[in-house]
Design a protein around this motif. Structure first.
Motif, mmCIF file in Angstrom:
data_model
loop_
_atom_site.group_PDB
_atom_site.id
_atom_site.type_symbol
_atom_site.label_atom_id
_atom_site.label_comp_id
_atom_site.label_asym_id
_atom_site.label_seq_id
_atom_site.Cartn_x
_atom_site.Cartn_y
_atom_site.Cartn_z
ATOM 1 N N THR A 1 0.835 -1.195 0.000
ATOM 2 C CA THR A 1 0.000 0.000 0.000
ATOM 3 C C THR A 1 0.874 1.251 0.000
ATOM 4 O O THR A 1 2.016 1.238 0.456
ATOM 5 C CB THR A 1 -0.926 0.029 1.227
ATOM 6 N N ILE A 2 0.298 2.327 -0.530
ATOM 7 C CA ILE A 2 1.037 3.589 -0.592
ATOM 8 C C ILE A 2 0.197 4.707 -0.002
ATOM 9 O O ILE A 2 -1.021 4.603 0.118
ATOM 10 C CB ILE A 2 1.435 3.954 -2.033
ATOM 11 N N ALA A 3 0.868 5.767 0.366
ATOM 12 C CA ALA A 3 0.202 6.980 0.837
ATOM 13 C C ALA A 3 0.420 8.082 -0.201
ATOM 14 O O ALA A 3 1.201 7.923 -1.145
ATOM 15 C CB ALA A 3 0.771 7.392 2.192
ATOM 16 N N ASP A 4 -0.262 9.186 -0.026
ATOM 17 C CA ASP A 4 -0.086 10.304 -0.948
ATOM 18 C C ASP A 4 1.367 10.770 -0.951
ATOM 19 O O ASP A 4 2.013 10.871 0.097
ATOM 20 C CB ASP A 4 -0.983 11.473 -0.541
ATOM 21 N N GLY A 5 1.878 11.039 -2.139
ATOM 22 C CA GLY A 5 3.202 11.625 -2.253
ATOM 23 C C GLY A 5 4.356 10.655 -2.262
ATOM 24 O O GLY A 5 5.516 11.086 -2.308
ATOM 25 N N VAL A 6 4.095 9.343 -2.218
ATOM 26 C CA VAL A 6 5.176 8.366 -2.252
ATOM 27 C C VAL A 6 4.938 7.370 -3.383
ATOM 28 O O VAL A 6 3.859 7.310 -3.975
ATOM 29 C CB VAL A 6 5.334 7.621 -0.911
ATOM 30 N N CYS A 7 5.954 6.591 -3.689
ATOM 31 C CA CYS A 7 5.884 5.612 -4.769
ATOM 32 C C CYS A 7 5.466 4.246 -4.232
ATOM 33 O O CYS A 7 5.642 3.946 -3.056
ATOM 34 C CB CYS A 7 7.246 5.479 -5.451
ATOM 35 N N ARG A 8 4.923 3.418 -5.129
ATOM 36 C CA ARG A 8 4.542 2.059 -4.756
ATOM 37 C C ARG A 8 5.724 1.110 -4.981
ATOM 38 O O ARG A 8 6.510 1.288 -5.922
ATOM 39 C CB ARG A 8 3.345 1.592 -5.576
ATOM 40 N N LEU A 9 5.823 0.093 -4.136
ATOM 41 C CA LEU A 9 6.818 -0.965 -4.285
ATOM 42 C C LEU A 9 6.103 -2.264 -4.615
ATOM 43 O O LEU A 9 5.113 -2.620 -3.971
ATOM 44 C CB LEU A 9 7.623 -1.129 -2.997
ATOM 45 N N GLY A 10 6.592 -2.975 -5.635
ATOM 46 C CA GLY A 10 6.022 -4.258 -6.006
ATOM 47 C C GLY A 10 7.104 -5.304 -6.168
ATOM 48 O O GLY A 10 8.276 -4.986 -6.392
ATOM 49 N N LEU A 11 6.715 -6.575 -6.072
ATOM 50 C CA LEU A 11 7.642 -7.696 -6.145
ATOM 51 C C LEU A 11 7.138 -8.728 -7.146
ATOM 52 O O LEU A 11 5.972 -9.133 -7.081
ATOM 53 C CB LEU A 11 7.784 -8.365 -4.773
ATOM 54 N N LEU A 12 7.991 -9.159 -8.064
ATOM 55 C CA LEU A 12 7.688 -10.211 -9.011
ATOM 56 C C LEU A 12 8.912 -11.107 -9.163
ATOM 57 O O LEU A 12 10.036 -10.662 -8.898
ATOM 58 C CB LEU A 12 7.335 -9.654 -10.398
ATOM 59 N N PRO A 13 8.722 -12.347 -9.619
ATOM 60 C CA PRO A 13 9.901 -13.150 -9.976
ATOM 61 C C PRO A 13 10.671 -12.447 -11.092
ATOM 62 O O PRO A 13 10.073 -11.879 -12.011
ATOM 63 C CB PRO A 13 9.304 -14.479 -10.466
ATOM 64 N N ARG A 14 11.977 -12.474 -11.018
ATOM 65 C CA ARG A 14 12.805 -11.746 -11.993
ATOM 66 C C ARG A 14 12.468 -12.141 -13.432
ATOM 67 O O ARG A 14 12.308 -11.286 -14.302
ATOM 68 C CB ARG A 14 14.282 -12.007 -11.700
ATOM 69 N N LYS A 15 12.337 -13.441 -13.685
ATOM 70 C CA LYS A 15 12.054 -13.906 -15.043
ATOM 71 C C LYS A 15 10.705 -13.380 -15.528
ATOM 72 O O LYS A 15 10.573 -12.936 -16.672
ATOM 73 C CB LYS A 15 12.080 -15.434 -15.094
ATOM 74 N N GLY A 16 9.691 -13.448 -14.671
ATOM 75 C CA GLY A 16 8.365 -12.974 -15.044
ATOM 76 C C GLY A 16 8.330 -11.477 -15.273
ATOM 77 O O GLY A 16 7.632 -10.993 -16.168
ATOM 78 N N LEU A 17 9.079 -10.721 -14.470
ATOM 79 C CA LEU A 17 9.130 -9.263 -14.627
ATOM 80 C C LEU A 17 9.767 -8.896 -15.964
ATOM 81 O O LEU A 17 9.253 -8.031 -16.688
ATOM 82 C CB LEU A 17 9.919 -8.645 -13.476
ATOM 83 N N ALA A 18 10.876 -9.559 -16.298
ATOM 84 C CA ALA A 18 11.542 -9.289 -17.564
ATOM 85 C C ALA A 18 10.641 -9.649 -18.745
ATOM 86 O O ALA A 18 10.568 -8.912 -19.738
ATOM 87 C CB ALA A 18 12.856 -10.056 -17.641
ATOM 88 N N LYS A 19 9.936 -10.773 -18.643
ATOM 89 C CA LYS A 19 9.044 -11.200 -19.724
ATOM 90 C C LYS A 19 7.920 -10.192 -19.923
ATOM 91 O O LYS A 19 7.574 -9.846 -21.060
ATOM 92 C CB LYS A 19 8.466 -12.578 -19.415
ATOM 93 N N ASP A 20 7.336 -9.702 -18.825
ATOM 94 C CA ASP A 20 6.261 -8.727 -18.929
ATOM 95 C C ASP A 20 6.742 -7.445 -19.602
ATOM 96 O O ASP A 20 6.004 -6.822 -20.375
ATOM 97 C CB ASP A 20 5.709 -8.415 -17.542
ATOM 98 N N ALA A 21 7.987 -7.060 -19.312
ATOM 99 C CA ALA A 21 8.531 -5.829 -19.889
ATOM 100 C C ALA A 21 9.033 -6.033 -21.322
ATOM 101 O O ALA A 21 9.251 -5.054 -22.043
ATOM 102 C CB ALA A 21 9.665 -5.304 -19.023
#
Length: 266
Positions: A178-198
């Motif tokens: 979760t995030i609050a106003d004025g800050v960035c969100r952090l997310g986690l994915l498997p490295r291989k899946g993240l690269a494939k999505d991008a």
């Protein structure tokens, strides 16, 4: 004590070139000097750039980097036309289009580009139709960084220890906080899946050229977060100390090696 992602700092070969690119790409005025630069992303957090050797030295590591850096930055806007506009502006200023703007078969309207400094950005629309007038320039509603990790559930436990609260949890497929106003969100994915999505090759090593910053209210909070990170499986790379700029700051890496800076205001 709760960790938040206040500033995303990218290590770049040339600060002035990166400042010009990101100021143009996001239609935001950049501040700083010849060594660092920063800009506000429409109230959804801050982006900063620093010379890559200096950023690595402060983080307690070496600057060498190659291939996929293990993370993808994300900018969310309301409408597909805004995705197209952001992509066109980035490409006109030297970015390489990795995935053109289009609607996925059963998913979001998105695009991916690689900035001249090497950072990979995904642009996505919160809705699938341009139902209202499109703002000019586009207005980001959320900025995020998604980290490619070995096991998202294990990384989730680490960040929960530092006070972050999970928003969406799909086990070892995808987790974000979760995030609050004025800050960035952090997310986690498997490295291989993240690269494939991008749409990029997953292989790469060395420094990620990325430092995530949390601004703590006091020196005690800096010390507390660094100690909590170390006890939860992270590693303190530079102990907290008073900087020349008047901050009290230290660095740690999470279990997957991503760098964080914990600092006070000057």
């Amino acid at each position: 004590m709760a960790l938040s992602l206040d500033i995303i700092t990218l290590g770049v070969p040339q600060v002035e070139a990166a400042r010009t690119f990101y100021a143009s790409a996001f239609s935001s005025a950049a501040t700083g000097d010849d060594h660092t630069a920063g800009l506000d992303l429409n109230g959804t957090g801050r982006l900063a750039v620093d010379q890559i050797e200096a950023l690595a030295t402060h983080a307690g590591t070496k600057p060498a980097t190659s291939g996929f850096r293990g993370y993808v930055l994300s900018c969310i806007v309301d409408r597909p036309a805004e995705v197209k506009a952001l992509l066109d502006t980035a490409a006109a200023n030297g970015a390489t289009v990795v995935k053109p703007a289009k609607k996925a078969l059963f998913g979001e309207f998105a695009a991916v580009y690689q900035a001249p400094d090497g950072a990979v950005w995904k642009l996505a629309a919160a809705t699938k139709k341009d139902t209202e007038p499109v703002p000019d320039p586009p207005q980001p509603t959320e900025t995020a960084v998604f980290l490619g990790v070995a096991k998202p559930k294990a990384s989730k436990a680490f960040y929960e220890t530092l006070g972050m609260s999970v928003d969406r949890d799909y086990g070892d497929k995808f987790i974000d906080f979760t995030i609050a106003d004025g800050v960035c969100r952090l997310g986690l994915l498997p490295r291989k899946g993240l690269a494939k999505d991008a749409g990029v090759d997953e292989h790469g090593d060395g420094f990620s050229a990325l430092v995530l910053t949390h601004t703590a209210p006091s020196r005690d909070d800096v010390d507390t977060l660094l100690a909590a990170a170390a006890s939860a499986g992270g590693r303190v790379t530079t102990p907290a100390t008073q900087t020349d700029e008047g901050h009290y700051a230290g660095h740690f890496t999470d279990p997957d090696g991503y760098h964080w800076r914990i600092t006070t205001h000057p």
